[in-house]
Design a protein around this motif. Structure first.
Motif, short mmCIF file in Angstrom:
data_model
loop_
_atom_site.label_atom_id
_atom_site.label_comp_id
_atom_site.label_asym_id
_atom_site.label_seq_id
_atom_site.Cartn_x
_atom_site.Cartn_y
_atom_site.Cartn_z
N THR A 1 -0.97 0.85 -4.93
CA THR A 1 -1.90 2.11 -4.75
C THR A 1 -2.41 2.23 -6.17
OG1 THR A 1 -0.40 3.60 -4.79
CG2 THR A 1 -1.03 2.97 -2.59
N GLN B 1 -3.75 5.62 -8.24
CA GLN B 1 -3.48 7.10 -8.28
C GLN B 1 -4.66 7.90 -9.13
OE1 GLN B 1 0.54 7.61 -9.54
NE2 GLN B 1 1.45 6.52 -7.92
N ALA C 1 -3.90 9.21 -4.00
CA ALA C 1 -3.56 7.66 -4.21
C ALA C 1 -4.69 7.24 -3.37
CB ALA C 1 -2.27 7.45 -3.86
N LEU D 1 -5.54 3.02 -1.29
CA LEU D 1 -5.01 1.81 -1.01
C LEU D 1 -6.45 0.91 -0.71
CD1 LEU D 1 -2.87 -0.31 -0.51
CD2 LEU D 1 -3.10 0.14 2.11
N THR E 1 2.88 8.20 -0.83
CA THR E 1 1.75 7.31 -0.28
C THR E 1 2.13 7.10 1.10
OG1 THR E 1 2.81 5.55 -1.73
CG2 THR E 1 0.72 6.59 -2.54
#
Length: 703
Positions: free
Chosen positions: A197, A199, A214, A216, A273
């Motif tokens: 991920t 941030q 965060a 993805l 996350t």
């Protein structure tokens, strides 16, 4: 395992409780927040005392809460999953492990990974790039950060100062790059990668490194870092896991500039996350249980990396979320929409995750719990035509430069670069220069005067600020909201930018709420700094503003200078606007404002100078806001705004700062507001007062 109980203890237990329900388990939760989502999912719940980010979750009260929940859970209980909040309390964690079956990293592993100097030595032994750390006194703190051992959330991180690190803290060298997190499952010997991920920060004036969320990435962007670097990072985390016996879900915090990378820390627990990674078949919580028992589930890292979720998935720290009109990115983050506080609890609601198609229903991150509500803060209407703060300040900047000799300023033009105006770093500067800097910060929408009469009679000269468009003047221009650091790592420069340049670059999420963006062919930025910005920061500002470096003027002065202290005290109205925004008041309704605070005497020591400028506002500042609101809302705002609402109120700021060993994070954020506030409802003409002046504390600070 279906139907079995599981204990959860964390600063926020919502994501773990949600994952447990997805796995068919019954979660029994103890956390700080007790927000509506957690209570809805928990089989039973116990509130905990404590403050977010301290790394000492609940103290001894946690033991009693867990014992009570374990009794309620009964014999069909898998054990206890710990989230964030115990990294700084190894003794408490060891006592918990004696009473309950821990699912995940044990106390010894956590101690090995979270003791800063020991972790740095381990990284050196395993040939893992890690920023230098020390607790020794620093001769030049510019290239260093001060961090709390075991802290979480990033709010505890701040620029280093001279001298030894206070107890419980340490210095870490600044390194350049973007922030990433590698989430893994570990079985004590090996790891499987769960996801990578990126941030972003949700910075404030006092917490420039606070974690904001965060993301993805979607399939086309599955690897935001070069594959070779990801491979190196994965190998390094695997070596650390084997060396420390790490088990369960964990995450590695990474900084990378695309060519180099540094591992800053390992979080040996389910991380922030979890709710954006736990979106496939099965449950990551069950995978955590399996890995903790020494059995890695069949989750191949390469397969996961090649097949991320179809849409961008992100998690942000917000107060309430709404539908997204585009993908979440680290640059934009989830758009915050705040609601009015709904309960007496001072802890915030837990965060939620969302995707680029739709974000969560309701959530929170603030000083109050927010219950589900139809009240929403939308962006300020874009149909309103706000004036250009850059057009209004352009003549003010040119007059400042033209009068440089009279004002005792130094003006230089960097070769092929920006214009630098030193108002107090290497020159004497003046109070008048600080007054003019404050008007530039206000975007030309306000006036700043030095008045011979003021609220504190023993210090008869006051800084008086008036803005007839206070929201744009104070939040859209004056607020020090732009974090500027030397990303090359050469100079260690860090400062927060104020003034009209912010409104051109609009790199802060605040501008989405304001609905304001300015355009300009030239701009200016004011910095509270002891030197001008290096070339890398100049280039960053120019690029964000869409201008050439020679079209940007930087005006800077340290707090210890005459100009610096004056322009800081001139933020008395701005801090009231900022706190109104923090408590969720509708900014549309603030139509005018005026404030005053005693002019603080200059002091050559930074801490003393900072203390005096803060005390001028906290104990000697008075603000009147004019609002288009009914009497109930005006009264409530008057009660919420003053500094007297803070638990830390009642001592000079330098004393408070020393009491917390120089850790801004331990100071109650409610302290940073005027001493007295008057709110006038223009709808009814009724005024309401809150707070009180404390001239004796101003005297103690200024003397």
């Amino acid at each position: 395992m279906a139907g079995e109980a599981i204990l959860v203890a964390a600063q926020s237990g919502r994501a773990l409780a949600e994952s447990a329900r997805r796995a068919g388990l019954r979660p029994f939760v103890a956390d700080l927040f007790g927000d509506a989502d957690t209570l809805e999912r928990a089989e039973d719940y116990r509130p905990l005392p404590g403050r977010f980010g301290t790394g000492r979750l609940g103290g001894g009260a946690l033991l009693g809460a867990l014992d009570a929940l374990a009794e309620r859970a009964g014999p069909r209980c898998l054990g206890l999953v710990l989230g964030s909040g115990l990294e700084g309390a190894p003794d408490l964690m060891a006592e918990i492990a004696r009473r309950h079956r821990l699912i995940g990293a044990g106390p010894e592993t956590v101690a090995a990974l979270k003791e800063p100097l020991g972790f740095a030595a381990l990284c050196r032994r395993l040939s893992i790039p890690h920023p230098a750390v020390t607790r020794d006194a620093l001769d030049d703190p510019a290239g260093w950060l001060l961090k709390r051992a075991g802290g979480s959330g990033g709010g505890h991180i701040r620029p280093a100062t001279r001298g030894r690190a206070p107890a419980g803290t340490y210095f870490q060298a600044r390194v350049p790059g973007r922030a990433f997190g590698l989430s893994v499952l570990a079985d004590g010997r090996d790891i499987a990668v769960v996801g990578l991920t990126e941030q972003w920060s949700a910075l404030t004036l006092l917490r420039p490194h606070r974690y904001g969320g965060a993301v993805l990435r979607a399939a086309a962007e599955a690897l935001p870092l070069p594959a070779a670097l990801v491979g190196e990072i994965t190998g390094a985390v695997a070596r650390l896991a084997a060396a420390t016996g790490l088990r369960g879900l964990a995450s590695a915090d990474i900084l990378s500039d695309g060519a180099r990378w540094w591992l800053t820390e390992i979080n040996p627990r389910p991380g922030a996350t979890l709710d954006i990674l736990d979106r496939r078949r099965g449950s990551l919580l069950l995978a955590h249980v399996s890995a903790a028992e020494g059995r890695l589930p069949p989750l191949a890292p390469r397969r996961w990396m090649r097949r991320p979720p179809r849409s961008v998935t992100g998690r942000g720290i917000t107060v309430r979320c709404r539908r997204s009109r585009g993908p979440i990115t680290p640059e934009t983050g989830p758009a915050p929409v705040r609601t009015w506080p709904g309960t007496r609890r001072s802890a915030p609601c837990s965060p939620r995750a969302g995707t680029g198609r739709r974000r969560g229903r309701h959530c929170g991150r603030g000083r109050h719990v927010c219950t589900p509500s139809s009240t929403r803060r939308e962006p300020m209407s874009t149909s309103v035509k706000y004036p250009s703060v850059n057009a209004l300040t352009a003549p003010l900047v040119e007059r400042l430069v033209a009068d440089a000799e009279v004002l005792r300023l130094a003006v230089t033009q960097e070769p092929g670069g920006a214009r630098m105006v030193d108002a107090g770093a290497s020159v004497r500067g003046s109070i008048e220069a600080g007054r003019r800097m404050a008007e530039i910060c206000l975007g030309g929408l306000g006036t700043v005067t030095i008045s011979p009469s003021g609220p504190v009679s023993s210090w008869p000269y006051s800084v008086v600020v008036h803005a007839n468009d206070p929201v744009i003047a104070c939040l859209g221009s004056q607020y020090a909201g732009w974090s500027l650091a030397d990303e090359t790592g050469d100079s260690g420069f860090f400062a927060l930018g104020s003034g009209p340049g912010r409104a051109v670059a609009v790199v802060e999420d605040l501008y989405k709420e304001l609905g304001y963006r300015d355009t300009a062919t030239k701009t200016a930025l004011v910095l509270e700094a002891a030197s001008g910005p290096p070339a890398s920061v100049v280039a960053k500002v120019a690029e964000a503003a869409g201008l050439s470096p020679e079209d940007v003027t930087f005006i800077f002065a340290p707090t210890q200078s005459l100009a610096g202290s004056t322009q800081v005290v001139a933020r008395v109205l701005e801090v009231a606007l900022h706190k109104a925004h923090t408590v969720g008041f509708d900014l549309h309704k603030i139509v005018d404002g005026i404030g005053s605070a005693p002019l603080s005497p200059q002091h050559p020591d930074f801490v003393q100078a900072m203390g005096r400028t803060n005390d001028a506002i906290i104990y000697g500042g008075r603000v009147q806001l004019f609002v288009e609101a009914d009497e109930a809302d005006a009264r409530q705002l008057a009660e919420q705004l003053p500094s007297t609402t803070s638990n830390d109120h009642g001592a000079p700021f330098a004393e408070i700062f020393a009491r917390v060993n120089g850790d801004f994070y331990k100071i109650d954020g409610a302290l940073f507001s005027p001493a007295e506030v008057i709110v006038t409802s223009v709808n009814t003409g009724k005024s309401f007062r809150g707070g009180r002046l404390m001239p004796e504390l101003v005297d103690a600070s200024f003397a």
